[in-house]
Design a protein around this motif. Structure first.
Motif, PDB file in Angstrom:
ATOM      1  N   THR A 117       2.601  -7.792  12.163  1.00 13.69           N
ATOM      2  CA  THR A 117       2.928  -7.709  10.618  1.00 13.69           C
ATOM      3  C   THR A 117       2.230  -6.398  10.198  1.00 13.69           C
ATOM      4  O   THR A 117       2.951  -5.589   9.763  1.00 13.69           O
ATOM      5  CB  THR A 117       1.975  -8.835   9.969  1.00 13.69           C
ATOM      6  OG1 THR A 117       2.417 -10.180  10.373  1.00 13.69           O
ATOM      7  CG2 THR A 117       2.067  -8.640   8.476  1.00 13.69           C
ATOM      8  N   HIS A 118       0.897  -6.248  10.244  1.00 15.15           N
ATOM      9  CA  HIS A 118       0.333  -4.948   9.867  1.00 15.15           C
ATOM     10  C   HIS A 118       0.987  -3.609  10.638  1.00 15.15           C
ATOM     11  O   HIS A 118       1.296  -2.857   9.815  1.00 15.15           O
ATOM     12  CB  HIS A 118      -1.173  -5.237  10.021  1.00 15.15           C
ATOM     13  CG  HIS A 118      -1.690  -6.087   8.991  1.00 15.15           C
ATOM     14  ND1 HIS A 118      -3.082  -6.176   8.712  1.00 15.15           N
ATOM     15  CD2 HIS A 118      -1.058  -6.733   8.189  1.00 15.15           C
ATOM     16  CE1 HIS A 118      -3.310  -7.217   7.862  1.00 15.15           C
ATOM     17  NE2 HIS A 118      -2.041  -7.607   7.351  1.00 15.15           N
ATOM     18  N   LEU A 119       0.758  -3.472  11.819  1.00 18.70           N
ATOM     19  CA  LEU A 119       1.230  -2.449  12.360  1.00 18.70           C
ATOM     20  C   LEU A 119       2.858  -2.218  12.313  1.00 18.70           C
ATOM     21  O   LEU A 119       3.561  -1.337  12.329  1.00 18.70           O
ATOM     22  CB  LEU A 119       0.903  -2.495  13.757  1.00 18.70           C
ATOM     23  CG  LEU A 119       1.242  -1.137  14.603  1.00 18.70           C
ATOM     24  CD1 LEU A 119       0.675   0.061  14.035  1.00 18.70           C
ATOM     25  CD2 LEU A 119       0.799  -1.120  16.236  1.00 18.70           C
ATOM     26  N   ALA A 120       3.362  -3.534  12.425  1.00 23.38           N
ATOM     27  CA  ALA A 120       5.042  -3.635  12.340  1.00 23.38           C
ATOM     28  C   ALA A 120       5.295  -3.141  10.730  1.00 23.38           C
ATOM     29  O   ALA A 120       6.577  -2.536  10.696  1.00 23.38           O
ATOM     30  CB  ALA A 120       5.338  -4.691  12.517  1.00 23.38           C
ATOM     31  N   ASN A 121       4.476  -2.823   9.815  1.00 25.12           N
ATOM     32  CA  ASN A 121       4.774  -2.369   8.606  1.00 25.12           C
ATOM     33  C   ASN A 121       5.319  -0.740   8.643  1.00 25.12           C
ATOM     34  O   ASN A 121       6.036  -0.725   7.761  1.00 25.12           O
ATOM     35  CB  ASN A 121       3.637  -2.609   7.767  1.00 25.12           C
ATOM     36  CG  ASN A 121       3.751  -2.047   6.191  1.00 25.12           C
ATOM     37  OD1 ASN A 121       4.507  -2.913   5.411  1.00 25.12           O
ATOM     38  ND2 ASN A 121       3.295  -1.016   5.754  1.00 25.12           N
TER      39      ASN A 121
END
Length: 459
Positions: A220-224
């Motif tokens: 989620t966060h890095l994939a943002n």
């Protein structure tokens, strides 16, 4: 947008955050004051809040008890276990005593729960937003979800360890100011790994937690970041299909984490977030990717060796626009009132939220740090003054970066197709880490599943 503008428009009165994006431990329980007598309250109803964040369950218990004592209005709080919010919400909404107050993570969450979301356009809660565009709105333009905090995440680092590195002979940089790009970060990290015995650390980064349900920092966060840049290139805020144009950039930073961390790649499938944060708190590593909500996860670790003044932030340098890049800043925390609750319970819930965002005592619970019994929220309401900000070290760092003039990396993971998409992406990352899946296959599977899940959601 520029962070200074973001601060002026969205956070003119802010106070700091308590987490996120899908963060924290696993505590599940009820706290209820339902048996208390009312003491002259004009409200005839009661409040039932389904809390999203296990790490602030105790604070919500105190708030519920305090509000009931002050007003006589019964307040019940139930906290969903980590990564079980949607499942818990579905279960609770099916009951006769369903939550009157719950939360969604943005437009995708609204689509799932719009039949239960009350129109909040005429409420003080909406009118007091510093930026009303932050609210989740329906096709009719009305507000159905109100953001109650703004958060940020990046790479948290222990400045004491970094200063120790800078003092070593042969260090590739002599200050944090020189670490301002992915290439420079990689050079420093790899040099620190070579010198980790001199630094007294087991790895530069904390372990990458790829255990299922504990992988939100990556799926989620890095994939943002790759989605943020792809949206930016296309001048859009959502896409039915993605190219995954910046997949290689994602791979580079993930590899940097895994190749220079406390745990070997083959062990990452058993690592959870708590373990990762404990490694940082105990001084076993110099860096960890997480958000400003992580202060409590660091400070409350038994044997914590990291001093508050040494806890700092830097951006997740991605190799795309590093010169201008700031921290990843936004929200996926939106309050919604159950439109199917009784009229009395709806009014009681509105009153409760008004108290939290306008009353001096209620506001203190919102902005005080978790160490001080508060929620640590950066509340985006005009009712909060500049002196009503959390003073925890990551909050201070968040404000510093907001005012730095750097460009905010906006939160676009609220547009990710589904939780299934994120879970499957996390599973692919684990297979990649274990050497059982080629990166090209991760990319092709991600592109295909994004399109599939977007189409399924639209139906």
């Amino acid at each position: 947008m520029k962070m200074k503008k973001f601060l002026a428009v969205c956070l003119s009165a802010l106070t700091v955050t308590g987490m996120l994006a899908g963060c924290g431990g696993a505590k599940d329980g009820d706290t209820s004051s339902a048996g208390a007598e009312k003491k002259g309250s004009s409200a005839e109803g009661s409040v039932y809040y389904l809390n999203f964040k296990p790490e602030i369950a105790d604070q919500w218990e105190e708030i519920a008890a305090k509000y009931t004592k002050e007003t006589g209005v019964p307040v019940k709080v139930k906290t969903a276990a980590s990564n079980q919010y949607e499942q818990t919400l579905k279960s609770e909404m099916a009951k006769s005593d369903a939550p009157t107050l719950f939360q969604i993570n943005g437009p995708i969450g609204y689509e799932s729960w719009k039949d239960y979301c009350l129109d909040l356009t005429d409420t003080d809660l909406y009118k007091n937003l510093t930026d009303q565009s932050l609210a989740v709105k329906g096709e009719d333009g009305k507000a159905y979800g109100i953001p109650y905090t703004v958060e940020t995440y990046g790479i948290i680092y222990n400045n004491a360890i970094m200063e120790k590195y800078f003092a070593l002979d042969g260090a590739v940089v002599k200050s944090m100011d020189e670490i301002n790009s992915y290439d420079k970060l990689k050079e420093v990290v790899e040099d620190m790994t070579a010198k980790k015995k001199d630094l007294g650390i087991d790895g530069v980064f904390a372990s990458t937690s790829l255990k299922p349900d504990e992988d939100w920092r990556w799926q989620t966060h890095l994939a943002n970041l790759p989605i943020y840049y792809e949206y930016k290139d296309n001048k859009v805020s959502d896409m039915d299909k993605i190219e995954f144009k910046y997949a290689e950039n994602y791979k580079n930073i993930l590899d940097l984490y895994m190749d220079n961390s406390v745990s070997e790649k083959g062990l990452l499938g058993s690592v959870d977030v708590a373990t990762s944060m404990a490694e940082f708190a105990l001084g076993q590593c110099a860096m960890v990717q997480n958000g400003n909500w992580a202060w409590s996860q660091i400070s409350e670790v038994d044997g914590n060796t990291v001093k508050a003044e040494d806890i700092k932030f830097m951006p997740i340098y991605f190799g795309v626009d590093d010169e201008n890049e700031g921290l990843c800043t936004g929200t996926e925390n939106f309050w919604c009132i159950n439109s199917q609750a009784s009229k009395e319970d709806i009014q009681a819930t509105k009153d409760f939220l008004t108290w939290l965002t306008t009353d001096s005592e209620g506001k203190a619970y919102m902005y005080k740090s978790t160490d001080d019994g508060g929620l640590g929220n950066a509340a985006p309401f005009t009712t909060f003054g500049e002196d009503e900000r959390s003073s925890d070290p990551l909050a201070v760092e968040m404000y510093k970066w907001m005012e730095s003039g750097k460009t905010s990396v906006s939160w676009n993971f609220t547009t990710f197709p589904s939780q299934t998409f994120k879970d499957d992406y996390g599973a692919s990352l684990l297979e990649y880490a274990n050497g059982n899946k080629k990166w090209d296959a991760v990319v092709s599977d991600t592109v295909a599943e994004w399109a599939f899940e977007k189409e399924a959601t639209a139906e």
